[in-house]
Design a protein around this motif. Sequence first.
Motif, PDB file in Angstrom:
ATOM      1  N   GLY A 158       0.815  -1.202   0.000  1.00 47.56           N
ATOM      2  CA  GLY A 158       0.000   0.000   0.000  1.00 47.56           C
ATOM      3  C   GLY A 158       0.848   1.249   0.000  1.00 47.56           C
ATOM      4  N   ALA A 159       0.253   2.338   0.450  1.00 47.09           N
ATOM      5  CA  ALA A 159       0.957   3.625   0.480  1.00 47.09           C
ATOM      6  C   ALA A 159       2.217   3.537   1.333  1.00 47.09           C
ATOM      7  CB  ALA A 159       0.023   4.705   1.014  1.00 47.09           C
ATOM      8  N   GLY A 160       2.177   2.754   2.390  1.00 42.65           N
ATOM      9  CA  GLY A 160       3.349   2.590   3.242  1.00 42.65           C
ATOM     10  C   GLY A 160       4.504   1.935   2.515  1.00 42.65           C
ATOM     11  N   THR A 161       4.211   1.063   1.577  1.00 46.17           N
ATOM     12  CA  THR A 161       5.250   0.416   0.779  1.00 46.17           C
ATOM     13  C   THR A 161       5.963   1.456  -0.071  1.00 46.17           C
ATOM     14  OG1 THR A 161       3.834  -1.546   0.708  1.00 46.17           O
ATOM     15  CG2 THR A 161       5.700  -1.482  -0.827  1.00 46.17           C
ATOM     16  N   VAL A 162       5.203   2.344  -0.672  1.00 43.06           N
ATOM     17  CA  VAL A 162       5.774   3.412  -1.494  1.00 43.06           C
ATOM     18  C   VAL A 162       6.558   4.385  -0.615  1.00 43.06           C
ATOM     19  CG1 VAL A 162       5.239   5.340  -3.040  1.00 43.06           C
ATOM     20  CG2 VAL A 162       3.967   3.183  -3.228  1.00 43.06           C
ATOM     21  N   LEU A 163       5.973   4.783   0.527  1.00 41.39           N
ATOM     22  CA  LEU A 163       6.657   5.687   1.445  1.00 41.39           C
ATOM     23  C   LEU A 163       7.995   5.090   1.881  1.00 41.39           C
ATOM     24  CD1 LEU A 163       6.788   8.207   3.268  1.00 41.39           C
ATOM     25  CD2 LEU A 163       5.591   6.857   5.016  1.00 41.39           C
ATOM     26  N   TYR A 164       7.988   3.826   2.264  1.00 41.74           N
ATOM     27  CA  TYR A 164       9.213   3.163   2.697  1.00 41.74           C
ATOM     28  C   TYR A 164      10.250   3.167   1.573  1.00 41.74           C
ATOM     29  CZ  TYR A 164      12.360  -0.213   4.829  1.00 41.74           C
ATOM     30  OH  TYR A 164      13.459  -0.817   5.358  1.00 41.74           O
ATOM     31  N   ALA A 165       9.839   2.777   0.387  1.00 43.83           N
ATOM     32  CA  ALA A 165      10.759   2.690  -0.751  1.00 43.83           C
ATOM     33  C   ALA A 165      11.407   4.042  -1.062  1.00 43.83           C
ATOM     34  CB  ALA A 165      10.030   2.153  -1.981  1.00 43.83           C
ATOM     35  N   LEU A 166      10.636   5.116  -0.960  1.00 48.08           N
ATOM     36  CA  LEU A 166      11.157   6.440  -1.290  1.00 48.08           C
ATOM     37  C   LEU A 166      11.942   7.089  -0.156  1.00 48.08           C
ATOM     38  CD1 LEU A 166       8.085   7.918  -3.204  1.00 48.08           C
ATOM     39  CD2 LEU A 166      10.210   6.986  -4.181  1.00 48.08           C
ATOM     40  N   ALA A 167      11.586   6.772   1.080  1.00 46.23           N
ATOM     41  CA  ALA A 167      12.156   7.491   2.223  1.00 46.23           C
ATOM     42  C   ALA A 167      13.319   6.787   2.912  1.00 46.23           C
ATOM     43  CB  ALA A 167      11.058   7.760   3.254  1.00 46.23           C
ATOM     44  N   ILE A 168      13.375   5.455   2.884  1.00 46.94           N
ATOM     45  CA  ILE A 168      14.339   4.757   3.732  1.00 46.94           C
ATOM     46  C   ILE A 168      15.786   5.065   3.361  1.00 46.94           C
ATOM     47  CG2 ILE A 168      14.448   2.560   2.477  1.00 46.94           C
ATOM     48  CD1 ILE A 168      14.282   3.094   6.311  1.00 46.94           C
ATOM     49  N   GLY A 169      16.118   5.121   2.100  1.00 39.91           N
ATOM     50  CA  GLY A 169      17.491   5.416   1.689  1.00 39.91           C
ATOM     51  C   GLY A 169      17.948   6.801   2.106  1.00 39.91           C
ATOM     52  N   PRO A 170      17.221   7.849   1.720  1.00 43.76           N
ATOM     53  CA  PRO A 170      17.640   9.195   2.116  1.00 43.76           C
ATOM     54  C   PRO A 170      17.662   9.402   3.632  1.00 43.76           C
ATOM     55  CG  PRO A 170      16.087   9.317   0.295  1.00 43.76           C
ATOM     56  CD  PRO A 170      16.121   7.879   0.744  1.00 43.76           C
ATOM     57  N   LEU A 171      16.673   8.864   4.342  1.00 41.47           N
ATOM     58  CA  LEU A 171      16.655   9.015   5.798  1.00 41.47           C
ATOM     59  C   LEU A 171      17.848   8.308   6.444  1.00 41.47           C
ATOM     60  CD1 LEU A 171      12.873   8.511   6.689  1.00 41.47           C
ATOM     61  CD2 LEU A 171      14.218  10.593   7.018  1.00 41.47           C
ATOM     62  N   THR A 172      18.110   7.091   6.030  1.00 37.47           N
ATOM     63  CA  THR A 172      19.224   6.338   6.604  1.00 37.47           C
ATOM     64  C   THR A 172      20.542   7.042   6.329  1.00 37.47           C
ATOM     65  OG1 THR A 172      18.013   4.260   6.366  1.00 37.47           O
ATOM     66  CG2 THR A 172      20.397   4.109   6.652  1.00 37.47           C
ATOM     67  N   GLN A 173      20.732   7.509   5.106  1.00 34.00           N
ATOM     68  CA  GLN A 173      21.969   8.200   4.769  1.00 34.00           C
ATOM     69  C   GLN A 173      22.139   9.457   5.619  1.00 34.00           C
ATOM     70  OE1 GLN A 173      22.712   8.858   0.626  1.00 34.00           O
ATOM     71  NE2 GLN A 173      24.267  10.378   1.010  1.00 34.00           N
ATOM     72  N   ALA A 174      21.078  10.207   5.796  1.00 36.88           N
ATOM     73  CA  ALA A 174      21.159  11.426   6.592  1.00 36.88           C
ATOM     74  C   ALA A 174      21.486  11.126   8.055  1.00 36.88           C
ATOM     75  CB  ALA A 174      19.840  12.197   6.499  1.00 36.88           C
ATOM     76  N   LEU A 175      20.977  10.021   8.572  1.00 39.63           N
ATOM     77  CA  LEU A 175      21.193   9.681   9.981  1.00 39.63           C
ATOM     78  C   LEU A 175      22.507   8.955  10.235  1.00 39.63           C
ATOM     79  CD1 LEU A 175      17.554   8.508  10.650  1.00 39.63           C
ATOM     80  CD2 LEU A 175      18.649  10.519  11.652  1.00 39.63           C
ATOM     81  N   LEU A 176      23.014   8.254   9.247  1.00 37.20           N
ATOM     82  CA  LEU A 176      24.197   7.413   9.422  1.00 37.20           C
ATOM     83  C   LEU A 176      25.404   8.199   9.936  1.00 37.20           C
ATOM     84  CD1 LEU A 176      25.013   4.487   9.161  1.00 37.20           C
ATOM     85  CD2 LEU A 176      25.654   4.911   6.803  1.00 37.20           C
ATOM     86  N   ARG A 177      25.607   9.377   9.427  1.00 40.62           N
ATOM     87  CA  ARG A 177      26.784  10.147   9.852  1.00 40.62           C
ATOM     88  C   ARG A 177      26.698  10.582  11.308  1.00 40.62           C
ATOM     89  NH1 ARG A 177      25.457  15.338   6.178  1.00 40.62           N
ATOM     90  NH2 ARG A 177      23.360  14.580   6.085  1.00 40.62           N
ATOM     91  N   HIS A 178      25.496  10.592  11.869  1.00 40.57           N
ATOM     92  CA  HIS A 178      25.317  11.014  13.258  1.00 40.57           C
ATOM     93  C   HIS A 178      25.474   9.866  14.253  1.00 40.57           C
ATOM     94  CE1 HIS A 178      24.101  14.941  11.903  1.00 40.57           C
ATOM     95  NE2 HIS A 178      23.202  14.396  11.110  1.00 40.57           N
ATOM     96  N   VAL A 179      25.388   8.637  13.790  1.00 36.00           N
ATOM     97  CA  VAL A 179      25.440   7.501  14.712  1.00 36.00           C
ATOM     98  C   VAL A 179      26.605   6.555  14.461  1.00 36.00           C
ATOM     99  CG1 VAL A 179      22.955   7.538  15.118  1.00 36.00           C
ATOM    100  CG2 VAL A 179      23.876   6.077  13.317  1.00 36.00           C
ATOM    101  N   THR A 180      27.373   6.780  13.411  1.00 35.76           N
ATOM    102  CA  THR A 180      28.496   5.897  13.101  1.00 35.76           C
ATOM    103  C   THR A 180      29.643   6.178  14.049  1.00 35.76           C
ATOM    104  OG1 THR A 180      27.864   5.822  10.778  1.00 35.76           O
ATOM    105  CG2 THR A 180      30.110   5.148  11.305  1.00 35.76           C
ATOM    106  N   TRP A 181      30.134   5.099  14.644  1.00 37.97           N
ATOM    107  CA  TRP A 181      31.267   5.220  15.545  1.00 37.97           C
ATOM    108  C   TRP A 181      32.522   5.449  14.725  1.00 37.97           C
ATOM    109  CZ3 TRP A 181      35.749   2.303  16.377  1.00 37.97           C
ATOM    110  CH2 TRP A 181      36.435   2.633  17.535  1.00 37.97           C
ATOM    111  N   ARG A 182      33.291   6.446  15.110  1.00 40.28           N
ATOM    112  CA  ARG A 182      34.547   6.732  14.413  1.00 40.28           C
ATOM    113  C   ARG A 182      35.679   6.773  15.429  1.00 40.28           C
ATOM    114  NH1 ARG A 182      31.736  11.609  11.705  1.00 40.28           N
ATOM    115  NH2 ARG A 182      30.392  10.485  10.286  1.00 40.28           N
ATOM    116  N   GLU A 183      36.814   6.253  15.008  1.00 36.06           N
ATOM    117  CA  GLU A 183      37.989   6.332  15.870  1.00 36.06           C
ATOM    118  C   GLU A 183      38.496   7.771  15.851  1.00 36.06           C
ATOM    119  OE1 GLU A 183      41.016   3.410  15.201  1.00 36.06           O
ATOM    120  OE2 GLU A 183      39.514   2.033  14.387  1.00 36.06           O
ATOM    121  N   SER A 184      38.917   8.259  17.013  1.00 39.37           N
ATOM    122  CA  SER A 184      39.491   9.603  17.050  1.00 39.37           C
ATOM    123  C   SER A 184      40.921   9.549  16.512  1.00 39.37           C
ATOM    124  CB  SER A 184      39.455  10.159  18.472  1.00 39.37           C
ATOM    125  OG  SER A 184      40.136   9.272  19.333  1.00 39.37           O
ATOM    126  N   ARG A 185      41.310  10.590  15.864  1.00 35.46           N
ATOM    127  CA  ARG A 185      42.654  10.605  15.256  1.00 35.46           C
ATOM    128  C   ARG A 185      43.553  11.497  16.035  1.00 35.46           C
ATOM    129  NH1 ARG A 185      42.077   9.467   9.079  1.00 35.46           N
ATOM    130  NH2 ARG A 185      40.154   8.340   9.181  1.00 35.46           N
TER     131      ARG A 185
END
Length: 185
Positions: A158-185
Amino acid sequence: MAGLALYGTSMAMMTRAGLGLSPWDVLHEGLAQRTGLTFGTVVALTSVGVLALWIPLRQRPGLGTVANVLVVAVAVDLVRAVLPDQHALGWRIALLVSGVVLNAVATAVYVGARLGPGPRDGLMTGVAARNLWSVRAVRTCIELTVLAAGWFFGGTVGAGTVLYALAIGPLTQALLRHVTWRESR
Protein backbone atom coordinates in the motif's frame (compact mmCIF):
# COMPACT_ATOMS: atom_id res chain seq x y z
CA MET A 1 21.72 -4.42 19.99
CA ALA A 2 19.66 -1.28 20.51
CA GLY A 3 19.55 -0.68 16.76
CA LEU A 4 18.33 -4.22 16.14
CA ALA A 5 15.66 -3.96 18.85
CA LEU A 6 14.51 -0.65 17.38
CA TYR A 7 14.46 -2.23 13.92
CA GLY A 8 12.10 -4.95 15.16
CA THR A 9 10.00 -2.30 16.89
CA SER A 10 9.73 -0.27 13.68
CA MET A 11 8.64 -3.36 11.76
CA ALA A 12 5.90 -4.02 14.32
CA MET A 13 4.72 -0.42 14.09
CA MET A 14 4.40 -0.60 10.31
CA THR A 15 2.55 -3.93 10.45
CA ARG A 16 0.08 -2.56 12.99
CA ALA A 17 -0.56 0.54 10.85
CA GLY A 18 -1.90 -1.71 8.09
CA LEU A 19 -1.09 0.76 5.31
CA GLY A 20 1.66 -1.11 3.51
CA LEU A 21 4.98 -2.63 4.49
CA SER A 22 8.58 -2.67 3.37
CA PRO A 23 9.15 -5.24 0.59
CA TRP A 24 10.71 -7.84 2.91
CA ASP A 25 7.91 -7.37 5.44
CA VAL A 26 5.31 -7.87 2.70
CA LEU A 27 6.95 -11.26 2.19
CA HIS A 28 7.16 -11.96 5.93
CA GLU A 29 3.51 -11.08 6.46
CA GLY A 30 2.36 -13.16 3.50
CA LEU A 31 4.32 -16.18 4.71
CA ALA A 32 3.08 -15.72 8.28
CA GLN A 33 -0.52 -15.68 7.04
CA ARG A 34 0.03 -18.80 4.93
CA THR A 35 1.92 -20.79 7.55
CA GLY A 36 0.31 -19.69 10.81
CA LEU A 37 3.76 -18.93 12.26
CA THR A 38 4.33 -15.67 14.11
CA PHE A 39 5.67 -12.73 12.13
CA GLY A 40 8.94 -12.85 14.09
CA THR A 41 9.38 -16.57 13.50
CA VAL A 42 8.97 -16.01 9.76
CA VAL A 43 11.50 -13.16 9.95
CA ALA A 44 14.02 -15.46 11.66
CA LEU A 45 13.43 -18.38 9.28
CA THR A 46 13.69 -16.10 6.25
CA SER A 47 16.92 -14.68 7.67
CA VAL A 48 18.38 -18.18 8.01
CA GLY A 49 17.31 -18.97 4.43
CA VAL A 50 18.97 -15.80 3.17
CA LEU A 51 22.12 -16.67 5.14
CA ALA A 52 22.21 -20.00 3.31
CA LEU A 53 22.42 -17.99 0.07
CA TRP A 54 25.63 -16.44 1.42
CA ILE A 55 27.47 -19.78 1.16
CA PRO A 56 28.11 -19.75 -2.61
CA LEU A 57 28.86 -16.03 -2.37
CA ARG A 58 31.53 -16.72 0.28
CA GLN A 59 30.11 -14.05 2.54
CA ARG A 60 31.12 -14.25 6.20
CA PRO A 61 28.68 -13.35 8.94
CA GLY A 62 29.72 -11.21 11.86
CA LEU A 63 28.43 -10.96 15.41
CA GLY A 64 25.93 -8.37 14.19
CA THR A 65 24.67 -10.75 11.52
CA VAL A 66 23.79 -13.44 14.04
CA ALA A 67 22.35 -10.90 16.48
CA ASN A 68 20.24 -9.50 13.65
CA VAL A 69 18.51 -12.85 13.12
CA LEU A 70 17.68 -13.29 16.79
CA VAL A 71 17.05 -9.79 18.14
CA VAL A 72 14.90 -8.47 15.29
CA ALA A 73 12.66 -11.56 15.31
CA VAL A 74 12.11 -11.43 19.08
CA ALA A 75 11.61 -7.66 19.16
CA VAL A 76 9.01 -7.64 16.37
CA ASP A 77 6.96 -10.36 18.06
CA LEU A 78 7.18 -8.72 21.51
CA VAL A 79 6.08 -5.32 20.21
CA ARG A 80 3.31 -6.82 18.08
CA ALA A 81 2.04 -8.60 21.21
CA VAL A 82 1.51 -5.30 23.05
CA LEU A 83 0.74 -2.91 20.17
CA PRO A 84 -2.78 -3.39 18.85
CA ASP A 85 -3.88 -2.90 15.25
CA GLN A 86 -5.00 0.66 14.68
CA HIS A 87 -8.35 1.56 13.16
CA ALA A 88 -8.47 5.36 13.11
CA LEU A 89 -6.74 6.62 9.96
CA GLY A 90 -4.87 9.39 11.79
CA TRP A 91 -3.29 6.89 14.21
CA ARG A 92 -2.50 4.50 11.37
CA ILE A 93 -0.69 7.24 9.44
CA ALA A 94 1.20 8.37 12.56
CA LEU A 95 2.22 4.80 13.31
CA LEU A 96 3.36 4.21 9.73
CA VAL A 97 5.40 7.42 9.44
CA SER A 98 6.93 6.89 12.89
CA GLY A 99 7.74 3.30 11.95
CA VAL A 100 9.53 4.35 8.75
CA VAL A 101 11.55 7.05 10.55
CA LEU A 102 12.41 4.67 13.42
CA ASN A 103 13.44 2.05 10.85
CA ALA A 104 15.91 4.53 9.35
CA VAL A 105 17.30 5.40 12.79
CA ALA A 106 17.61 1.70 13.65
CA THR A 107 19.29 0.89 10.34
CA ALA A 108 21.81 3.69 10.81
CA VAL A 109 22.56 2.51 14.36
CA TYR A 110 23.12 -1.16 13.52
CA VAL A 111 24.99 -0.48 10.28
CA GLY A 112 27.08 2.19 12.01
CA ALA A 113 28.20 -0.33 14.64
CA ARG A 114 30.03 -2.26 11.88
CA LEU A 115 29.55 -5.67 13.53
CA GLY A 116 28.47 -7.45 10.36
CA PRO A 117 25.72 -6.88 7.82
CA GLY A 118 22.21 -8.13 8.27
CA PRO A 119 21.33 -11.23 6.25
CA ARG A 120 19.55 -9.28 3.52
CA ASP A 121 22.26 -6.60 3.25
CA GLY A 122 24.98 -9.26 3.04
CA LEU A 123 23.10 -10.96 0.23
CA MET A 124 22.94 -7.69 -1.66
CA THR A 125 26.62 -6.83 -1.22
CA GLY A 126 27.69 -10.43 -1.91
CA VAL A 127 25.81 -10.57 -5.21
CA ALA A 128 27.00 -7.11 -6.22
CA ALA A 129 30.64 -8.00 -5.48
CA ARG A 130 30.53 -11.04 -7.79
CA ASN A 131 28.50 -9.62 -10.61
CA LEU A 132 28.60 -6.86 -13.14
CA TRP A 133 25.58 -5.21 -11.54
CA SER A 134 25.76 -2.24 -9.21
CA VAL A 135 24.58 -2.42 -5.62
CA ARG A 136 21.62 -0.27 -6.65
CA ALA A 137 20.59 -2.71 -9.39
CA VAL A 138 21.05 -5.76 -7.18
CA ARG A 139 19.11 -4.17 -4.32
CA THR A 140 16.30 -3.14 -6.65
CA CYS A 141 16.03 -6.64 -8.14
CA ILE A 142 16.00 -8.29 -4.71
CA GLU A 143 13.42 -5.84 -3.31
CA LEU A 144 11.11 -6.21 -6.33
CA THR A 145 11.40 -10.00 -6.20
CA VAL A 146 10.51 -10.28 -2.51
CA LEU A 147 7.76 -7.67 -2.91
CA ALA A 148 6.16 -9.68 -5.72
CA ALA A 149 6.45 -12.92 -3.76
CA GLY A 150 5.02 -11.30 -0.64
CA TRP A 151 2.12 -9.81 -2.56
CA PHE A 152 1.46 -13.23 -4.11
CA PHE A 153 1.29 -14.74 -0.61
CA GLY A 154 -1.09 -12.02 0.60
CA GLY A 155 1.21 -9.50 2.29
CA THR A 156 0.06 -5.88 2.67
CA VAL A 157 1.14 -3.60 -0.16
CA GLY A 158 0.00 0.00 0.00
CA ALA A 159 0.96 3.62 0.48
CA GLY A 160 3.35 2.59 3.24
CA THR A 161 5.25 0.42 0.78
CA VAL A 162 5.77 3.41 -1.49
CA LEU A 163 6.66 5.69 1.45
CA TYR A 164 9.21 3.16 2.70
CA ALA A 165 10.76 2.69 -0.75
CA LEU A 166 11.16 6.44 -1.29
CA ALA A 167 12.16 7.49 2.22
CA ILE A 168 14.34 4.76 3.73
CA GLY A 169 17.49 5.42 1.69
CA PRO A 170 17.64 9.19 2.12
CA LEU A 171 16.66 9.02 5.80
CA THR A 172 19.22 6.34 6.60
CA GLN A 173 21.97 8.20 4.77
CA ALA A 174 21.16 11.43 6.59
CA LEU A 175 21.19 9.68 9.98
CA LEU A 176 24.20 7.41 9.42
CA ARG A 177 26.78 10.15 9.85
CA HIS A 178 25.32 11.01 13.26
CA VAL A 179 25.44 7.50 14.71
CA THR A 180 28.50 5.90 13.10
CA TRP A 181 31.27 5.22 15.54
CA ARG A 182 34.55 6.73 14.41
CA GLU A 183 37.99 6.33 15.87
CA SER A 184 39.49 9.60 17.05
CA ARG A 185 42.65 10.60 15.26
